[in-house]
Design an enzyme around this catalytic site. Structure first.
Site, short mmCIF file in Angstrom:
data_model
loop_
_atom_site.label_atom_id
_atom_site.label_comp_id
_atom_site.label_asym_id
_atom_site.label_seq_id
_atom_site.Cartn_x
_atom_site.Cartn_y
_atom_site.Cartn_z
N GLU B 51 -26.28 9.86 35.52
CA GLU B 51 -24.82 9.81 35.59
C GLU B 51 -24.13 10.99 34.90
OE1 GLU B 51 -26.78 7.30 34.87
OE2 GLU B 51 -26.24 5.56 36.07
N PHE B 113 -25.35 -8.99 30.57
CA PHE B 113 -26.27 -7.95 31.00
C PHE B 113 -25.50 -6.71 31.46
CE2 PHE B 113 -28.80 -5.95 34.44
CZ PHE B 113 -29.81 -5.44 33.62
N GLN B 114 -25.89 -5.57 30.96
CA GLN B 114 -25.24 -4.27 31.27
C GLN B 114 -23.75 -4.27 30.96
OE1 GLN B 114 -26.56 -2.96 35.22
NE2 GLN B 114 -28.25 -1.90 34.22
N LYS B 163 -16.51 -6.64 38.19
CA LYS B 163 -17.10 -6.84 39.51
C LYS B 163 -16.28 -7.81 40.37
CE LYS B 163 -21.46 -7.58 41.89
NZ LYS B 163 -22.89 -7.87 41.79
N MET B 482 -29.81 30.71 20.73
CA MET B 482 -28.69 30.77 19.80
C MET B 482 -29.06 30.11 18.47
SD MET B 482 -25.79 32.11 19.42
CE MET B 482 -24.73 32.42 20.84
#
Lengths: 163, 574
Positions: B51, B113-114, B163, B482
């Site tokens: 993502e 969940f999630q 949802k 760097m």
């Protein structure tokens, strides 16, 4: 310097956390905070007292104004204003102290709003300094619990904070 | 009247808003939306492999086009994986709309969940965020999200969508809202005329003026106006890293960019100037160095669309809150027909500037001798020649980023695409992907290093799926350059975790996806490899260029010093 900033903001979930989060995120401090809906139920009024030099206060007001939920704000300390805070305090009231508490409450124009055989619950309003002074006066007697609302305020005169 | 489910409203809204690509990754809470996208063919969804890449791809597109990039992720880990990309966009004021699935409303707060409170997680790194509370508000909330993301000072907006808001069974009236209004949001449309007059007076009277302009000129579409104003006045101009290309870099008046690794002449000019005209720049610490020693003799004009940027780190003498383009155009009309007060002083100023330029001319780095390892700088110079300066260049973060900015010359804005504020490693490759999908006829090159590339290299798979022909130039020094440079300078060359002993064979790795990879070690190889790379603009080619790991980026400002306090090479300093 201490500033009192009053904010009109959308009465929406998450709005308060954005304001409070801003102070934490940018390392500004919050001395007191109070918030409640206004006569317009879509708007809340939030009043925060904070301490900072002019540069910090300028940044605070600019960043607050940038929040999408903030509709309008005013730094009350920039002009004449009325500042009030309400405090409920439970003090010991036994023996000679019982009269002393009543007398001091009268002097401060406070009210005793609840009574038990051993304590008084006193309600007092005023600016933060007056409330501090009352607590100091009560200290020898014994302060058991303090509940303060935090500062609320409004400008003196014709100035109005509204949409 | 049209009745649509929440999910169909989202798909339809994106069509009506003219969104062509969205970047995302499906998951439980977003499945109704994915189903709606499946049943239409106008909005194309690009399936990334992580993502974070979705946000960077949307970000790259937004930087190149000026339009908001759109991301769709699921709840919980889908949303938290997007956080780095959201923060990247926030720091650089990039318009982006991130649609996050969320668990069903009645489960919120139950540690379902999630479930993650993504509104809370992203609060400090978004311009604003919304949570959908009823499906019927979807069109208006989405319109507000796009409006907020792309107006005023742009930034990312997160929309959290439980949802049940997208359930296919419940249908509501859909009307595309052409306009929205927010009573608390009114970005300024023009600067204060009195302040602009004051600024122009100072500009006309200045003896040692300099323009210092930033990303605000790019996002504000003000490059043309800026070029006009700067050329009318004949003043020198330096830009920030984010402002690169907003004034043509090949022009004599352009000093390059300024700050930590900015050009010697830019930093010298800033330090000695008597008037700094800052437009769309935010006096970031990588520019100012120690603010108490910043431009000691200069008055400061600061134009910015965001009032909170003005006088944040450096006090402005003439603050102007307004959009760059409008303010600059007003300045032009005030300058028209007027003469500067001290042309002889300006000529003297230019003599001094040319002197500074001359001092460092040809001394920026030591080119490699035959038989020596390639220098990273010469790779960028060769890249610039091979593409005639016309490519989109994206970068990751580190030495290669600074070399790309120093040695590739940009004539146009929106072409140098880099994570300036947040400094996000892993940004370059997915950003290039987002750009190439939208600009298929252009060469899009990700200049990267083996450290950064490994942070997002799973996107090779995405490029394979959609045939995305980006070019990847990997400046391979087998170390985090760097970090290593700082360790050389500040930690007696103790290279704590800045080198990599277990690099993959990039050639095999790239070939396993069916792409071409070329290994380059010498100048001769470089030339032919570049030719091969750009022969077909639709083909992904990976150039694995082995460069000298001992090389440092110079100039480099000395910590806590003024702008003119710089290390110029391993042995010289100002």
């Amino acid at each position: 310097m201490r500033h009192i900033i009053s904010i009109l903001m959308e009465n929406e979930p998450g709005a308060l956390s954005r304001v409070v989060g801003l102070f934490a995120q940018r390392n500004y401090n919050i001395e007191t905070l109070n918030v409640a809906p206004t006569d317009d139920p879509t708007l809340s009024r939030l009043t925060v007292t904070t301490i900072g030099d002019d540069r910090v206060i300028e940044q605070i007001t600019k960043h607050l104004n940038k929040l999408i939920d903030v509709v309008k704000l005013v730094d009350l300390t920039e002009g004449n204003h009325i500042e009030r805070e309400l405090m409920l305090v439970k003090v010991k009231a036994l023996g000679a102290a019982r009269d002393e508490v009543k007398r001091t409450a009268d002097i401060f124009r406070a009210q005793i709003v609840d009574v038990t055989p051993s304590l008084y619950t006193v309600q007092i309003t005023g600016d933060a300094g007056k409330l501090d002074a009352f607590l100091q006066a009560m200290a020898p007697v014994g302060v058991l619990e303090v509940a303060r609302t935090g500062v609320s305020g409004i400008a003196r005169g014709d100035k109005v904070l509204s949409l | 009247m049209e009745l649509l489910s929440g999910a169909d409203m989202i798909a339809r809204f994106l069509q009506d808003e003219g969104v062509e690509y969205i970047y995302g990754y499906p998951g439980g809470a977003a499945l109704h939306i994915y189903d709606a996208l499946f049943r239409q063919d106008k909005v194309k969804h690009i399936l990334v492999r992580h993502e974070q890449a979705a946000t960077h791809a949307a970000d790259g597109y937004a930087r190149a086009s000026g339009k908001p990039g759109v991301v769709l992720v699921t709840s919980g880990p889908g949303a938290t994986n997007a956080v780095t990309g959201i923060a990247t966009a926030y720091m650089d004021s990039i318009p982006m709309v991130v649609l996050c699935g969320q668990v069903m409303s009645h489960l919120i707060g139950d540690d379902a969940f999630q479930e993650t409170d993504i509104i809370g997680v992203t609060r400090p790194i978004v311009k604003h965020s919304f949570s959908i509370r009823h499906p019927s508000e979807i069109p208006e909330v989405l319109k507000k999200a796009f409006y907020l993301a792309s107006t005023g000072r742009p930034g990312p907006v997160v929309v959290d969508i439980p949802k049940d808001m997208t359930a296919p069974t419940e249908r509501y009236e859909y009307v595309y809202p052409k306009k929205v209004k927010l009573r608390s949001y009114n970005p300024v449309t023009r600067g204060h005329t009195g302040q602009i007059k004051k600024a122009v007076e100072l500009m006309l009277k200045a003896k040692r003026p300099v323009f210092y302009t930033g990303g605000g000129v790019v996002t504000g579409n003000a490059s043309e106006a800026l070029t006009d104003l700067v050329q009318r006045l004949g003043f020198p101009i330096t830009t920030t890293l984010m402002g690169i290309g907003s004034y043509p870099q090949g022009d004599r008046q352009c000093l390059g960019w300024l700050g930590m690794h900015g050009s010697y002449e830019s930093n010298m000019v800033m330090h000695h100037s008597d008037l700094v005209i800052a437009i769309g720049a935010r006096f970031d610490d990588r520019v100012t160095n120690n603010t108490s020693k910043f431009c000691p003799t200069a008055k400061i004009i600061h134009v910015d669309i965001d009032p909170s940027s003005v006088s944040k780190t450096v006090r402005a003498d003439v603050p102007i809150v307004g959009p760059a383009q409008g303010v600059i155009n007003e300045m032009i009309s005030l300058v028209q027909g007027k003469e500067i007060a001290h042309p002889e002083a300006l000529a003297e100023w230019w003599e001094k500037i040319d002197g500074w330029r001359e001092e460092r001319h040809g001394k920026l780095y030591e080119p490699s001798q035959p038989g020596e390892q390639l220098k990273p700088q010469e790779v960028i110079e060769a890249l610039y020649k091979a593409t005639r300066g016309e490519a989109f260049i994206t970068t990751d973060v580190g030495q290669h980023q600074m070399f790309a900015a120093q040695y590739y010359k940009f004539a146009k804005p929106n072409r140098f695409i880099t994570s300036g504020g947040l400094g996000t490693m892993g940004f370059g490759f997915p950003a290039a992907m987002g750009i190439k999908l939208n600009y298929p006829d252009d060469q899009v090159i990700c200049v990267t290093g083996e450290g950064s590339f490994q942070m997002m290299m799973q996107e090779l798979s995405t490029c394979k799926q959609y045939g995305v022909g980006v070019k990847i130039v990997n400046l391979n020094n087998a170390s985090l350059g760097m970090v290593r440079q700082w360790q050389d300078l500040n930690y007696k060359s103790r290279h704590a975790h800045s080198y990599m002993e277990s690099l993959p064979d990039f050639q095999k790795l790239i070939e396993s996806y069916g792409f071409t990879a070329l290994r380059v070690e010498t100048k001769e190889e470089l030339e032919s490899a570049l030719e091969r790379t750009f022969a077909d603009k639709d083909e992904l080619v990976f150039l694995d260029v082995y460069v000298d790991p001992r090389e440092h980026v110079y100039p480099m400002q000395v910590p806590l010093g003024s702008m003119r306090d710089m290390l110029l090479s391993k042995t010289e300093r100002t």
